[in-house]
Design an enzyme around this catalytic site. Sequence first.
Site, PDB file in Angstrom:
ATOM      1  N   ASP A   1       0.711  -1.452  -0.024  1.00 24.90           N
ATOM      2  CA  ASP A   1       0.056   0.339  -0.003  1.00 24.90           C
ATOM      3  C   ASP A   1       1.311   1.240   0.030  1.00 24.90           C
ATOM      4  O   ASP A   1       1.882   1.103   0.669  1.00 24.90           O
ATOM      5  CB  ASP A   1      -1.257  -0.052   0.948  1.00 24.90           C
ATOM      6  CG  ASP A   1      -2.063   0.870   0.653  1.00 24.90           C
ATOM      7  OD1 ASP A   1      -2.878   0.820   1.650  1.00 24.90           O
ATOM      8  OD2 ASP A   1      -1.419   1.781   0.054  1.00 24.90           O
TER       9      ASP A   1
HETATM   10  C1  GLC Z   1      -4.861   3.988  -0.584  1.00 23.96           C
HETATM   11  C2  GLC Z   1      -5.281   3.211  -0.055  1.00 23.96           C
HETATM   12  C3  GLC Z   1      -4.766   2.183  -1.375  1.00 23.96           C
HETATM   13  C4  GLC Z   1      -4.463   2.496  -2.826  1.00 23.96           C
HETATM   14  C5  GLC Z   1      -3.400   3.269  -2.076  1.00 23.96           C
HETATM   15  C6  GLC Z   1      -3.044   4.870  -3.679  1.00 23.96           C
HETATM   16  O1  GLC Z   1      -3.606   4.562   0.124  1.00 23.96           O
HETATM   17  O2  GLC Z   1      -4.987   2.473   1.019  1.00 23.96           O
HETATM   18  O3  GLC Z   1      -5.946   1.732  -1.243  1.00 23.96           O
HETATM   19  O4  GLC Z   1      -4.728   1.829  -3.758  1.00 23.96           O
HETATM   20  O5  GLC Z   1      -2.962   4.125  -1.528  1.00 23.96           O
HETATM   21  O6  GLC Z   1      -3.861   5.416  -4.001  1.00 23.96           O
END
Ligand code: GLC
Length: 754
Positions: free
Chosen positions: A231
């Site tokens: 993430d």
């Molecule tokens: C965010 C979310 C994730 C997302 C990523 C990119 O923090 O937790 O679900 O795909 O960052 O935006």
Amino acid sequence: MERNIKKILSQMTLEEKAAMCSGDSFFSTKGLKRFGIPSISMSDGPHGLRKQDDSADILGLNASTKATCFPPEVTLASSFDRRLIQNVGKALGVECQALGVSILLGPAINIKRSPLCGRNFEYLSEDPYLTAEMASAYIDGVQSEGVGTSLKHFAANNQEDFRLSLDVRVDERTLREIYLSGFEAAVIKSQPWTVMCAYNKVNGHYCSENKYLLSDILRDEWGFDGFVVSDWGAVAHRVKAIDAGLDLEMPPSGRQNTIKIIQAVQEGRLGIASLDKVVDRLLRIIVKAADSKKQNASWDIVKHHSIAKEAAMESMVLLKNDQKILPLKKDCDLALIGAMAKIPRYQGAGSSHVNPSVLDDIYEEIKKKTNNITYADGYERYTDRVDESLIKEAKEAALHADTAIVFAGLTEEYESEGYDRPHMRMPENHIRLIEEVTKVQENTVVVLCNGAPVEMPWIGNVRGLIEAYLGGQAFGGAIADILFGDANPCGKLAETFPARLSHNPSHINFPGEQGHVDYKEGLFIGYRYYDTKQIAPLFPFGYGLTYTSFVYTGMSLDKTRMTDEESLQVSINIKNVGEMAGKEIVQLYVGKRDSNVIRPVKELKGFEKIYLEPGEEKTVTFSLGKRSFAYYDTTIHDWFVESGVYRVMAASSAEDIRLEESVYIESTERITHTYTRYSTLGELMDDPDQKRIYEEIIGYLRGEGALLSNLNDNPKMAEGMLRGMALCSVYGFSNTAFDEETLQDILRRLNKND
Ligand code: GLC
């Protein structure tokens, strides 16, 4: 482009390999020019494409390219319709191809442990089986268009508060049965190209460096062969993460981690083989994505909008329809109340936020059904402040109409990625408006626009209630068709609406304390808890009304006895006994009364949605295999079906079992029980293979002055005392005839060591 990964790997420098493990831009991977390997891009999902060319951010605050905003997952899951979800996935894949995106960052499938989680709108359900089925359908749909997915957030990311540092403490069986099984089924059934690891820790280790999760389970046990992406900002220790199985760090962290990887290899702290495995996995997916790109791809805005509308219509849940106040008559005198009817709330906030290609106007859509509309705001759209003048105006409109429709729910700041709700209440001005309107108009229908359960103190005063959840960009057309009967509502709740927040099993341990959260409720989340504790919810899991009605008859199983290696075929007849065509979601639950382990009363193991014309009857069939009856046994660290009688229930909701049959299952596996001096006589009583030895031990307890000689005339008391007696304490009740040597000899024979 060179496609021989082995050849590329053999010619890459250490610097190139190390650099490959981190992104190039906020949403893209690095390319390898000298081998013709391109950079590929990825964008959020899950319910629409959020592509940002510049000013990329992870909270959806900056602009993104227009795309179809389908209903978020909370809504889609209420459709219980695999085909529908697959269609939405397919449409998302088409839009990704058109905008040059190779991997869509979804589906998001974390289990809804608490109704307060700020991101519940983006997740599917409290039930792992429903979650797995919806996730697989989504992945199949998107990937059928040559676009990858990213199954997220692996794992146990069930709250937003403290998500970047929280340690989730969860027992093995609960982790496996509740929080991992959705991921397991989706990975095995649909092979997502990537999996996204979560921010949080699980049992003391960050997911981004949790070898047990990322390698032992995800790869070695489930056979996942894509790459794991972090993430955004979830990597704590890059070198440790490589070893654990985290392939791609996002967003890129400059050269700092590349240098750390190089140094670790040079100093022998990281094996080059581990690094090569990571780069191999990255290159294989990147090459696959590059080969799957469709040139000159485009998408049909109107067609995708109609898919979004169908998805919304199939998912909304009719929760109350007293005196059949719905559907409304065309041209009825209508008071349309609530600022959400003018400025709709149709999606959630955070990284999933989509810039819709089109946005229905609810007022205009309803105007297509009746011209006799009086509109009133009723409340300020973006504050909780009660405005008496707006309420007064709304009451006036309601008073002079046949029916009042109130649009209310949760406003944007109530639920979002990044934080959880502190309570389940709606905005005060929404509550007051409903209460005041129902004082002057008994024919009041509430349409809720919210991403998670809310308390409904006004529920007794309204005649109609539609849980529309967040309806996506085509919400206006969908709700108008549902309200006026041009569509028959057929959604059912994929989560329980508790009567009070304090009834929810996670309530005491949410959101946790001092950096950790304990999942002390174990398996008993959602309906598993309310069922077992017999606590009446406001609305149960799997509940939803329709404008017609269905009768269940003739449930039959193709076997009454089987082994755990066979499958059970179940069939049920469903008849539409109303005047309107409609769809029924038939649910199949399995339970076991006299289990050797604690178990929920019943668990969802099948569902089918069927369309029936008035008077039409169809047979619905299900096939239940080993995993439909198994629990995860932590002594063998595997799934196990215990022998015995299982209940098979056909239901219209978790609280409405229509038909039930049972089947006896003989397990072909045995859990070899290792007896110790602390094992109890009760374990011997329950083990048919040890009858003889049990009788032998009882003999020692019958001797002169021993326990049983004093309890002869009270066998019940005797059995109660024996059941809990440890082998090592027998000598104390056996008038000393049962000595240590006897105990050791018995243990040898029990464990067949002799
Ligand atoms: C965010 C979310 C994730 C997302 C990523 C990119 O923090 O937790 O679900 O795909 O960052 O935006």
